[in-house]
Design an enzyme around this catalytic site. Sequence first.
Site, PDB file in Angstrom:
ATOM      1  CD  GLU A 288     -34.235  17.299 -30.094  1.00  0.00           C
ATOM      2  OE1 GLU A 288     -34.855  17.999 -29.283  1.00  0.00           O
ATOM      3  OE2 GLU A 288     -34.072  16.073 -29.963  1.00  0.00           O
TER       4      GLU A 288
ATOM      5  CB  SER B 111      32.335  22.252 -32.086  1.00  0.00           C
ATOM      6  OG  SER B 111      33.308  21.721 -31.224  1.00  0.00           O
TER       7      SER B 111
END
Length: 677
Positions: free
Chosen positions: A82, A342
């Site tokens: 680029e 329990s």
Amino acid sequence: MRRGAILGLALLLFAGAAVRDGFDGWVEATALPPLAPETSVEVLDREGRLLRAFTVGDGRWRLRADAARIDPLYPAMLVAHEDKRFFRHSGIDWRAMARAAGQALRHGRVVSGGSTLTMQVARLLEDGTTGQVGGKLRQMRLALALERRLSKREILALYYERAPFGGNLEGLRAATLAYFGKEPGRLTPAEAALLVAIPQSPAARRPDRNASAATVARNRVLARAAATGVIAPEAAHAARTTGIPTQRRAFSAFAPHLAERLRSENPQATLHRTTLDRDLQASLETLARDAVRGVGAHVSAAILVADHQTGEVLAAVGSAGYRDDRRDGWIDMTRALRSPGSTLKPLVYGLAFDEGLAHPETLIEDHPVAFGGYAPLNFDGAFRGTVTVRRALQLSLNIPVVMLTDALGPPRLLAALRRAGADPQIPGGVPGLAVALGGIGLTLEDLVRLYGGLARRGREMPLLYSPGPTPTPRRILSERAAWQVGSILSGIAPPPYAARIRLAYKTGTSYGHRDAWSIGYDGRHVIGVWIGRPDGTPVPGAFGGELAAPVLFQAFGRLKPQAEPLPPPPDDALLLSTAGLPAPLRNFRPRDGVFAPSPDAPKLAFPPDGAEIEAGEGLALKVRDGTPPFTWLANGTPVVVRARAREVLLETPGTGFVELSVIDANGRAARAGVRLR
């Protein structure tokens, strides 16, 4: 020709502005747009790996990018393709600009672009256009200003976060996660080249929409990389033969309940670091889904794992499927109030040990007993007679634990729960003996805190989801009592077909089979499992031992290859048999309980207690239940012996009050007082 003329005109306008206003002053006066764009809120695990990300306000995925964690191959390819003079120009590459303008004039079309990476960043920051003269001029001016105020690496960092990659993907990390399912730290040449190619035409080069165009563009990037020496020609050739992703991957969505909670609790934060382990979290989310498969379409599951030495939560599974509406998956069942069944029994026994009421080898009665109007029964309706406290807890008998709770007082149980960090909710606000059997509201978080405290030798365990300081722990039980409880629980056999690992664990089933629990720990970790329906509807046949316990053992198996040993007994632990205990500890008797006859004991069917009967020639007596032969007594004197029939005729003993009794073959008796007239 027209586009080339526009480009040339932009150059002239730019030069004119520079001469008119003074170049430096003109650049310095440039107003910069915000350089820190809104980025996705991220939730990370303990190693910094992404657990969950959220889109930004406009629905885009835009994740922050750390240049230090990007494969160097990507910026090398990007610059080579680029803007090869990126590190040498000051924002505008005049040579490239002139070349592009000349090519456009000669060919009548744009042959190559003249924009630098800095100019591309300027356009991305303002969402500007590329073809308009005003837009191009603004990009050039902004690029010069950016170069004066930022370093080259900072400019690249802006590109990493803002580059478009098709659809709602913005930024390099969003692209690598969506297309490759990984962070950008390690990229292949084929992957890096595709990521360079897409932003130049993101709509046309999306690999999931146009694979052929994406492949052609990627190969051009590879050719440029090979020509400029970024990669070897052989590597470029191999990369060109590699396929490209044709589907987007879903972004990580692990621990969704926790992620949503952290974001709502601190909406200003964009980064949330947690103590979770992503691999374990993913594995246990799968386990939760598998655990409810075949149980019912509306049944969900929750799993919570913590390191009890530090309190750090390693996995938090709030449901069997966050997006499963049938299972109300959006509800976080690690924080939902439920009946614990329990699972509070170990705490009751630990408190009894501390109070000197019992020892693991103390004998305790499992016979019918009543406390005023409250007469608890065991889950299976049977009675075991005289058992040790150790055996009573391992069998999860109800009557012994209620007797201990009565001796302790329910408020003491609640105080211990609060010291453990739990927040118990009492139906009606007044605690009764039923709290020991699950008549209370607690969360999975509460129970994991409690069992983590038992594992920490009786000291409170904080529950930490994010790194941070821990408060000074409170004492729940003595070290001796906590060890005694752990020793008893570790003697419970694993469920069928589970790994033969030694855990201190307990199961629980709430009234009506609404909740199935299993909580356990080894020498380092504590895990809690809940299975049930979030709406509280009963699940017929759901037992903690059958549903939740196997999941607990599987969770430990996924956490580590083998359990870590529990601690040795403390010096003050009495390791004695029942006979060796001090006399007061050998047998426990209830304080206020009155033992009731067993269900199959004899009962006077006639006459009923308190009846008034006309005295005649004989008095008919009837007995129900019991074991023959029977002995009948009137006012303590045997009147019929070894009667096998359940009905006898007794000669009338006269008028007045008579105490009638019947004794069966096992010595069990029934009585009734009547008045004969």
